[in-house]
Design an enzyme around this catalytic site. Structure first.
Site, PDB file in Angstrom:
ATOM      1  CD  GLU A  20      -4.708   4.038  -3.613  1.00 16.83           C
ATOM      2  OE1 GLU A  20      -5.747   3.546  -3.421  1.00 16.83           O
ATOM      3  OE2 GLU A  20      -3.926   3.839  -4.621  1.00 16.83           O
ATOM      4  NE  ARG A  61      -4.093   1.503   0.833  1.00 16.55           N
ATOM      5  CZ  ARG A  61      -5.228   1.849  -0.034  1.00 16.55           C
ATOM      6  NH1 ARG A  61      -5.139   1.337  -1.328  1.00 16.55           N
ATOM      7  NH2 ARG A  61      -6.075   2.559   0.182  1.00 16.55           N
ATOM      8  CB  THR A 114      -8.841  -0.452  -8.951  1.00 20.17           C
ATOM      9  OG1 THR A 114      -8.744   0.621  -8.148  1.00 20.17           O
ATOM     10  CG2 THR A 114      -8.419  -1.581  -8.086  1.00 20.17           C
ATOM     11  CB  SER A 143      -7.138  -0.578   0.724  1.00 16.78           C
ATOM     12  OG  SER A 143      -7.753  -1.115  -0.392  1.00 16.78           O
ATOM     13  CB  SER A 144     -12.693  -1.235  -0.244  1.00 16.85           C
ATOM     14  OG  SER A 144     -13.108  -0.196   0.477  1.00 16.85           O
ATOM     15  N   GLY A 192     -13.442  -1.463  -7.773  1.00 13.59           N
ATOM     16  CA  GLY A 192     -14.597  -1.124  -7.613  1.00 13.59           C
ATOM     17  C   GLY A 192     -14.786  -0.318  -6.220  1.00 13.59           C
TER      18      GLY A 192
HETATM   19  O1  DON Z   1      -7.985   0.922  -2.116  1.00 11.33           O
HETATM   20  C1  DON Z   1      -9.044   1.014  -2.252  1.00 11.33           C
HETATM   21  O2  DON Z   1      -9.999   0.745  -1.949  1.00 11.33           O
HETATM   22  C2  DON Z   1      -9.365   1.867  -3.637  1.00 11.33           C
HETATM   23  N1  DON Z   1      -8.153   2.955  -3.594  1.00 11.33           N
HETATM   24  C3  DON Z   1      -9.588   1.087  -4.480  1.00 11.33           C
HETATM   25  C4  DON Z   1     -10.169   2.243  -5.909  1.00 11.33           C
HETATM   26  C5  DON Z   1     -10.885   1.371  -6.975  1.00 11.33           C
HETATM   27  O3  DON Z   1     -11.253   0.214  -6.785  1.00 11.33           O
HETATM   28  C6  DON Z   1     -11.619   2.381  -7.921  1.00 11.33           C
HETATM   29  N2  DON Z   1     -12.699   1.576  -8.709  1.00 11.33           N
HETATM   30  N3  DON Z   1     -12.811   1.133  -9.618  1.00 11.33           N
END
Ligand code: DON
Length: 585
Positions: free
Chosen positions: A443, A117, A405, A470-471, A491
């Protein structure tokens, strides 16, 4: 035999609507059933026996397949896939971003994870995204240098290869270097992402020059070269990822961040201090399988694990995918898990986190679902922990779902498995392009912009050196220690719903990976049920509303890449919403 399953060939029939069986009884829970089938009609999956790769772009998947064909393993193939993705899908992931990786070692049965990360610069303070005590607008914070965290992806490539790889390091970059120097065809998805983002892309001159040459957005089918990226990859191939974190490439990143429309805080010291962290996998048991993934700073495995654990006592399989009752349970389990996520989950190296997967706690939370209708309100619970709960966040964190992503799933001929979600956060990240030919992430906007809520500190507030929550939920499912599934998706915070749904589709409803990837989405995070536009999911709106849910029909742009292993055979799925493919042998 080599097979290529082009997702796009499957794209059209997958949401085919079927009429219900008119002879079905019309009483009890059968009344709460979608009028159309939620099981996508896809071509029968053709199994492979040796290896498989599923990724979001055909050139990237092919680069990984080429490595696997030459006897490289899943870690080697990932390096090739990621380096091509950074070129052909630059809006989604790349050297300027970060990633989480879950690894299953076939020889030892050991599962582990790598946390690559991005980190907050040492100079970052909790008020990073505030002006005059007010939180900034989301895109005011995203675009420019302020949102850029220290990238982790280059270090991840090297660490994964050091730990597990067996192929010649330098050769893993051959495909990406060749495509960057000879040019590749701009895909329809990239062209449309550029078209939609012209205003923000044009705020950063180097980025505009690349994606909007002479002011005109690149079109699908255009040939695009990136000699700067080729030269960065050549340096990494020759001297290792260290060249990214020190020297000219690092200086170029710092200069770009400081010269951006909104200068950022990243320094050479931040880059030099970056390190990948190996962390224990976080697992929850569901239907007799171990569902394992990425712990904090990701909320992925904890939230997916909570959802599944709360559903465990309920017979979702018997209810079936068209049952509004099944979706009531899934939706409310998800809301309960998201309430805990908002309050407790953040970088555990900075904030204590209670035992959110404690089975007694989740059994108790699951009893809240014993009702006929939607929960009228949802609050975080009181999971066990041995430290006072000082860190508190209330309220919803707004997480838009955007076209960025990427997820990579690979199983190699030795049976090792790799599940990696990789990102630069927003589409085109911060929009700042480093001289090395890659975009820098945004980020840091995954941190809470606010510092406190109701006078109490927020767990996911910005702190120097901290990693934003993060997710991302790269997942590997084992049964009796044997590999069963490799799953993950982009997502934003809906990743959690997409991954949980794909797992339920396979573990409860018996779908194959392509069906699970193509299945219409229903996602509930904070109360409103998101139903995927133009799909059979819309058919559940009335029943869900009758149960007390607010519903919202919208685009739900997942990017699931899945591999299933059963009886020595591999089958794959690539999300028809993106451009991905499955390649297997
Ligand atoms: O880390 C995360 O959860 C987000 N930065 C991920 C971003 C993402 O999945 C964008 N969508 N399609």
């Amino acid at each position: 035999m080599r097979l290529i399953l082009l997702c796009c060939l499957l794209a059209n029939p997958v949401f085919a609507q079927q009429s219900t069986d008119q002879s079905a009884p019309e009483s009890g829970s059968d009344e709460r059933r979608a009028a159309v089938s939620l099981v996508p009609q896809t071509d029968a999956a053709v199994p492979s026996e040796q290896w498989m790769v599923s990724a979001a772009n055909p050139l990237a998947a092919e680069a990984g397949a080429a490595v696997l064909r030459q006897g490289g393993n899943a870690a080697d193939a990932m390096v090739a896939v990621q380096s091509v993705l950074g070129l052909v899908e630059p809006q989604s992931s790349g050297l300027g971003g970060g990633a989480f990786l879950v690894w299953f070692d076939a020889a030892t049965g050991h599962l582990t994870t790598l946390d690559a990360r991005e980190t907050a610069p040492r100079a970052a303070r909790t008020t990073l995204f505030q002006t005059d005590g007010q939180t900034m607008g989301f895109f005011d914070a995203v675009v420019g240098g302020l949102s850029v965290g220290t990238p982790g992806t280059p270090a991840l490539l090297e660490e994964a290869h050091r730990l597990w790889g067996n192929h010649n390091w330098a050769q893993l970059f051959d495909s990406a270097i060749a495509h960057a120097e000879q040019g590749f065809e701009v895909s329809a998805r990239l062209a449309s992402a550029i078209d939609n983002d012209q205003e923000k892309l044009s705020t950063q001159p180097a980025t505009a020059d690349y994606f909007l040459p002479e002011g005109t957005p690149l079109s699908a089918g255009d040939t695009l070269k990136n000699p700067a990226y080729a030269s960065t990859l050549r340096a990494i191939a020759r001297d290792g990822a260290g060249v990214f974190y020190k020297g000219n490439i690092a200086q170029g990143i710092v200069n770009a961040v400081q010269a951006a429309s909104q200068p950022g805080l990243l320094t050479l010291d931040d880059l030099a201090a970056y390190h990948v962290i190996e962390r224990e996998a976080v697992c929850a048991n569901y239907r007799g399988a171990d569902v394992c993934g990425m712990g904090p700073p990701s909320s992925g495995a904890l939230t997916v694990g909570q959802i599944l654990s709360m559903l465990e006592p309920y017979n979702i399989a018997a209810m079936g995918p068209e049952s509004a009752d099944a979706w009531r349970l899934i939706g409310d389990a998800s809301r309960l898990a998201f309430a805990d996520r908002g309050l407790y989950m953040a970088d555990e190296d900075f904030v204590p986190i209670p035992d959110l997967l404690d089975i007694n706690y989740l059994d108790e939370r699951a009893t809240l679902l014993q009702r006929e209708d939607a929960l009228p309100s949802v609050e975080a619970g009181s999971p066990p922990w041995d430290q006072a709960a000082l860190e508190v966040e209330w309220g919803q964190s707004w997480s838009p779902s955007r076209a960025s992503t990427s997820h990579i799933s690979i199983v190699d001929a030795q049976g090792n498995a790799l599940s990696m979600t990789t990102t630069i956060e927003n589409g085109f990240g911060s929009r700042v392009m480093a001289p090395g030919g890659f975009l820098l992430n945004n980020e840091l906007t995954d941190f809470s912009f606010a510092t406190q809520a109701d006078g109490r500190p927020i767990a996911n507030r910005v702190e120097p050196g901290k990693r934003p929550r993060s997710s991302m939920a790269p997942t590997i499912v084992l049964r009796d220690g044997k590999l069963e599934l490799v799953v993950g998706s982009p997502g934003g915070s809906r990743i959690i719903g997409y991954v949980a749904q794909a797992l339920i589709a396979q573990l409860d409803w018996g779908m194959d990976p392509q069906q699970a990837a193509a299945m219409p989405h229903l996602v509930n995070r904070f109360g409103t049920y998101d139903l995927e536009q133009g799909t059979a999911a819309e058919g559940l709106a009335d029943e869900l509303q009758a149960l007390g849910f607010e519903t919202n029909v919208r685009d739900l742009n997942s990017g699931l890449h899945i591999i299933a292993h059963s009886n020595g055979r591999l089958t794959g799925g690539a999300d028809p919403r993106r451009e991905g493919v499955v390649i297997g042998k």
